[in-house]
Design an enzyme around this catalytic site. Structure first.
Site, PDB file in Angstrom:
ATOM      1  N   LYS A 181      -7.567   2.392  -4.215  1.00  0.00           N
ATOM      2  CA  LYS A 181      -8.115   2.530  -2.755  1.00  0.00           C
ATOM      3  C   LYS A 181      -8.149   4.469  -2.130  1.00  0.00           C
ATOM      4  CE  LYS A 181      -6.901   2.237   2.378  1.00  0.00           C
ATOM      5  NZ  LYS A 181      -6.701   0.961   3.147  1.00  0.00           N
ATOM      6  N   GLU A 221      -3.580   4.305  -3.799  1.00  0.00           N
ATOM      7  CA  GLU A 221      -4.631   4.872  -2.006  1.00  0.00           C
ATOM      8  C   GLU A 221      -4.543   6.678  -2.826  1.00  0.00           C
ATOM      9  OE1 GLU A 221      -4.138   3.897   1.282  1.00  0.00           O
ATOM     10  OE2 GLU A 221      -5.697   5.670   1.507  1.00  0.00           O
ATOM     11  N   LYS A 253       1.092  -1.236  -0.362  1.00  0.00           N
ATOM     12  CA  LYS A 253       0.028  -0.208   0.383  1.00  0.00           C
ATOM     13  C   LYS A 253       1.129   1.202  -0.217  1.00  0.00           C
ATOM     14  CE  LYS A 253      -1.373   2.642   3.384  1.00  0.00           C
ATOM     15  NZ  LYS A 253      -2.619   2.944   4.226  1.00  0.00           N
ATOM     16  N   GLY A 298     -10.393   7.575   6.350  1.00  0.00           N
ATOM     17  CA  GLY A 298     -10.758   8.861   6.261  1.00  0.00           C
ATOM     18  C   GLY A 298     -11.799   9.612   7.319  1.00  0.00           C
ATOM     19  N   GLY A 299     -12.080   9.082   8.579  1.00  0.00           N
ATOM     20  CA  GLY A 299     -12.352  10.152   9.748  1.00  0.00           C
ATOM     21  C   GLY A 299     -13.994   9.838   9.793  1.00  0.00           C
TER      22      GLY A 299
HETATM   23  P1  13P Z   1      -8.649   5.209   7.716  1.00  0.00           P
HETATM   24  O1  13P Z   1      -9.823   3.553   7.234  1.00  0.00           O
HETATM   25  O2  13P Z   1      -8.839   5.205   8.749  1.00  0.00           O
HETATM   26  O3  13P Z   1      -8.612   6.505   6.751  1.00  0.00           O
HETATM   27  O4  13P Z   1      -7.646   4.360   7.227  1.00  0.00           O
HETATM   28  C1  13P Z   1      -7.284   3.744   5.956  1.00  0.00           C
HETATM   29  C2  13P Z   1      -5.890   3.476   5.455  1.00  0.00           C
HETATM   30  O5  13P Z   1      -5.508   3.104   4.961  1.00  0.00           O
HETATM   31  C3  13P Z   1      -5.046   5.497   5.578  1.00  0.00           C
HETATM   32  O6  13P Z   1      -3.994   4.995   4.622  1.00  0.00           O
END
Ligand code: 13P
Length: 346
Positions: A221, A179, A138, A264-265
């Site tokens: 992602k 991502e 990732k 994402g919060g």
């Molecule tokens: P969150 O789901 O907490 O946003 O984290 C996903 C993630 O892998 C961030 O890089």
């Protein structure tokens, strides 16, 4: 198709298999420290290890979770019985993955913007991670919406880095999770988030093409299309699902096997509900890719706050994680509902 590409395609499909999603548990040591501090647990190597063991050994986790993204330290750690974490994951039917970027750093000459680093020496690190058992990786790029930003420089630099990372991963036989996160921070409207997310994803796919990345061997992602968290007018979950799908349908080629969102919060329930609505709406249109989750906070939050470092709470914390995993698994099929949400409490 060469064997290597065939393998990548199989792994990518397994990561987004029906009813399954990804558990992101790849917080860097400082970020994991922040999470532990929020429940008054010291940020020691053993506490980080114990917490990750709790997550990975939740009984039956593999029924809902296809892959777990680990951090460099975690990939090298073992459970209390001596089983290395990558092996422990595999025994549970969970594919081990690894976060390989080294973080988002200030972009020179562009105040308020970031570029993700970690390309130097990446080929060698990927070879080692593969030896340690990782089958996917990732890399997270961060795009901030604000006054006059994101700049073209920021979008281009991040898309280019994501594509170079993805090409190196595929060379090493690892599926890249690509991502590009458009942050929720700010007071922008959902319309602006749509525009920026579309622009970001277009640039990412153009760079992936330029670098010769095999799209059937990646997982995207993305963030969902949402109004900024300080925006005056909030919006309905149905609209979020609609706009997010509209954005993806305009940007993501059919060759990509799956889209696994970050949370994402968003709150746990928002993240589940949005995913569910997208999959419900998807039943009326033919989507070429699967739509699922790759959450960190929205999967782990309840488990962490139930555990609080207390051994006596370990079972409850694991049940809390399993419950969220089960709800999100149902949402990835468009089958989540209130009854399922309240099952655990009953
Ligand atoms: P969150 O789901 O907490 O946003 O984290 C996903 C993630 O892998 C961030 O890089």
């Amino acid at each position: 198709m060469t064997n290597k590409i065939q393998q990548l395609v199989e792994t990518a499909h397994a990561l987004v298999a029906p009813g399954k999603g990804i558990l992101a548990m790849d917080e860097s040591n400082p970020t994991c420290g922040k999470r532990l501090a929020s429940v008054d647990v010291e940020n020691s190597e053993d506490n980080r290890r114990a917490y990750r063991e709790l997550l990975l050994t939740a009984p039956g986790l593999g029924d809902y979770i296809s892959g777990a993204i680990l951090y460099d330290e975690t990939l090298r750690q073992s459970a209390s019985d001596g089983t290395a974490f990558p092996e422990l994951a595999r025994e549970r039917g969970i594919i081990p993955g690894i976060k390989v970027d080294t973080g988002a750093k200030d972009l020179a000459g562009h105040p308020g913007e970031k570029v993700t680093e970690g390309l130097d020496g990446l080929r060698e690190r990927l070879a080692e991670y593969s030896d340690l058992g990782a089958r996917f990786a990732k890399w997270r790029a961060v795009i901030t919406i604000g006054d006059g930003i994101p700049s073209r420089a920021c979008l281009e630099a991040n898309a280019h880095a994501l594509a170079r990372y993805a090409a190196l991963c595929q060379e090493a036989g690892l599926v890249p999770i690509v991502e590009p996160e458009v942050l929720l921070d700010g007071d922008h409207s959902i319309e602006r988030c749509f525009e920026i997310t579309r622009e970001t994803q277009n640039r990412v796919f153009s760079q992936l093409y330029r670098q010769g990345v095999e799209l059937p061997g990646i997982v995207l992602k993305p963030s969902m299309v949402l109004p900024g968290k300080d925006h005056s007018k909030q919006t309905t979950p149905e609209r979020v699902a609609e706009e997010t799908l509209r954005c993806l349908r305009n940007t993501v080629p059919a060759a990509v096997p799956g889209v696994a969102f970050l949370s994402g919060g968003q709150s746990d329930l928002e993240a589940t509900e949005h995913l569910n609505l997208m999959n419900k709406q998807a039943k009326k249109m033919q989507l070429p890719w699967r739509v699922t989750f790759s959450y960190a906070r929205a999967l782990q939050h309840v488990a962490l706050t139930t555990w609080r470092g207390d051994k006596a709470k370990l079972d409850d914390a694991q049940q809390a994680l399993l419950h969220r995993a089960k709800c999100n698994s149902a949402a990835s099929r468009g089958e989540y509902n209130d009854r399922l949400e309240h099952e655990l409490a009953a």
